[in-house]
Motif scaffolding. Structure first.
Motif, mmCIF file in Angstrom:
data_model
loop_
_atom_site.group_PDB
_atom_site.id
_atom_site.type_symbol
_atom_site.label_atom_id
_atom_site.label_comp_id
_atom_site.label_asym_id
_atom_site.label_seq_id
_atom_site.Cartn_x
_atom_site.Cartn_y
_atom_site.Cartn_z
ATOM 1 N N LEU A 51 39.803 34.479 36.937
ATOM 2 C CA LEU A 51 39.302 34.456 38.314
ATOM 3 C C LEU A 51 40.346 33.868 39.256
ATOM 4 O O LEU A 51 40.548 34.369 40.362
ATOM 5 C CB LEU A 51 38.002 33.648 38.399
ATOM 6 C CG LEU A 51 36.736 34.360 37.954
ATOM 7 C CD1 LEU A 51 35.557 33.386 37.933
ATOM 8 C CD2 LEU A 51 36.433 35.544 38.854
ATOM 9 N N GLU A 52 41.010 32.815 38.803
ATOM 10 C CA GLU A 52 42.035 32.166 39.628
ATOM 11 C C GLU A 52 43.212 33.122 39.868
ATOM 12 O O GLU A 52 43.733 33.213 40.983
ATOM 13 C CB GLU A 52 42.513 30.871 38.969
ATOM 14 C CG GLU A 52 43.491 30.077 39.811
ATOM 15 C CD GLU A 52 42.961 29.692 41.184
ATOM 16 O OE1 GLU A 52 43.761 29.694 42.140
ATOM 17 O OE2 GLU A 52 41.755 29.404 41.325
ATOM 18 N N LYS A 53 43.636 33.843 38.824
ATOM 19 C CA LYS A 53 44.720 34.811 38.981
ATOM 20 C C LYS A 53 44.331 35.905 39.978
ATOM 21 O O LYS A 53 45.133 36.313 40.804
ATOM 22 C CB LYS A 53 45.082 35.439 37.629
ATOM 23 C CG LYS A 53 45.868 34.529 36.723
ATOM 24 C CD LYS A 53 46.178 35.227 35.416
ATOM 25 C CE LYS A 53 46.859 34.264 34.453
ATOM 26 N NZ LYS A 53 47.093 34.886 33.142
ATOM 27 N N MET A 54 43.091 36.366 39.885
ATOM 28 C CA MET A 54 42.610 37.400 40.801
ATOM 29 C C MET A 54 42.614 36.873 42.234
ATOM 30 O O MET A 54 43.010 37.585 43.164
ATOM 31 C CB MET A 54 41.210 37.860 40.390
ATOM 32 C CG MET A 54 41.194 38.598 39.073
ATOM 33 S SD MET A 54 39.542 38.873 38.432
ATOM 34 C CE MET A 54 39.002 40.214 39.474
ATOM 35 N N LYS A 55 42.204 35.637 42.399
ATOM 36 C CA LYS A 55 42.191 34.998 43.718
ATOM 37 C C LYS A 55 43.608 34.921 44.283
ATOM 38 O O LYS A 55 43.831 35.202 45.461
ATOM 39 C CB LYS A 55 41.582 33.604 43.585
ATOM 40 C CG LYS A 55 41.198 32.962 44.869
ATOM 41 C CD LYS A 55 40.516 31.634 44.572
ATOM 42 C CE LYS A 55 40.031 30.951 45.818
ATOM 43 N NZ LYS A 55 39.383 29.682 45.513
ATOM 44 N N GLN A 56 44.569 34.559 43.442
ATOM 45 C CA GLN A 56 45.968 34.474 43.873
ATOM 46 C C GLN A 56 46.519 35.837 44.265
ATOM 47 O O GLN A 56 47.418 35.928 45.092
ATOM 48 C CB GLN A 56 46.824 33.860 42.758
ATOM 49 C CG GLN A 56 46.556 32.392 42.533
ATOM 50 C CD GLN A 56 47.254 31.854 41.290
ATOM 51 O OE1 GLN A 56 47.943 32.565 40.574
ATOM 52 N NE2 GLN A 56 47.062 30.562 41.026
ATOM 53 N N MET A 57 45.966 36.896 43.685
ATOM 54 C CA MET A 57 46.391 38.253 44.015
ATOM 55 C C MET A 57 45.677 38.777 45.267
ATOM 56 O O MET A 57 45.882 39.908 45.681
ATOM 57 C CB MET A 57 46.104 39.185 42.835
ATOM 58 C CG MET A 57 46.960 38.883 41.628
ATOM 59 S SD MET A 57 46.452 39.759 40.112
ATOM 60 C CE MET A 57 46.286 41.434 40.629
#
Length: 175
Positions: A51-57
């Protein structure tokens, strides 16, 4: 997974349909929607790291609560709530809003979907006040050759007139 996303999108359109036609009662601004659905209960949990990686993207994901409910903030502009007809999803060739009816603070509609991967009929019933709404959506059909049914319950509450960084849902007008 894409099938579940499509069902959630159709559910969101139904919310927009009912609330946009509630112009004489609904307040524009930030609304918090809680959507409980059979599909979301069945979806696998996304790990926090992913979820955090998706948010960063730059991918915004709605918050999924422990009971499987999706919590999402939605911004309704004055123009959206002033409409006197249902919004267009831009996908009328796939799912059509038929038989929309509104009486006072209640509404009903039938949704007919005719896509290669999903065919069927759904019904939505809802009520609203100036700062709250509820709706129930039931769909029965065939997906990839197999019968299925889908149930969604939505509640919403008005959070305030300022949408902050929440962008309005983009809708196309029916001509």
């Amino acid at each position: 997974m894409q099938f579940f996303v499509r069902l959630v999108s159709i559910s969101a359109l139904l919310i927009m349909t009912g609330t946009c036609l509630a112009a004489d009662k609904m307040k524009p601004g930030l609304w918090e929607m809680t959507i409980k659905s059979d599909a979301m209960k069945a979806m696998p949990k996304i790990p926090p790291e992913q979820l955090e990686k998706m948010k960063q993207m730059g991918i915004k994901m709605p918050e999924i609560q422990n009971d499987g409910a999706m919590l999402q903030k939605v911004c309704f502009t004055k123009e959206m709530v002033d409409q006197d007809k249902p919004p267009s999803s831009g996908r009328e060739q796939q799912c059509q809003n038929k038989g929309f009816s509104r009486s006072g603070n209640s509404y009903t509609a039938e949704i007919v979907c005719d896509m290669p991967e999903m065919k069927g009929t759904g019904n939505v019933k809802g009520t609203f006040t100036s700062d709250s709404l509820t709706s129930v959506y039931d769909f029965k059909g065939v997906s990839h050759g197999k019968p299925f049914s889908h149930h969604t319950e939505t509640t919403g509450k008005w959070m305030g007139s300022d949408c902050g960084d929440v962008k309005p849902f983009v809708m196309q007008q029916k001509k």
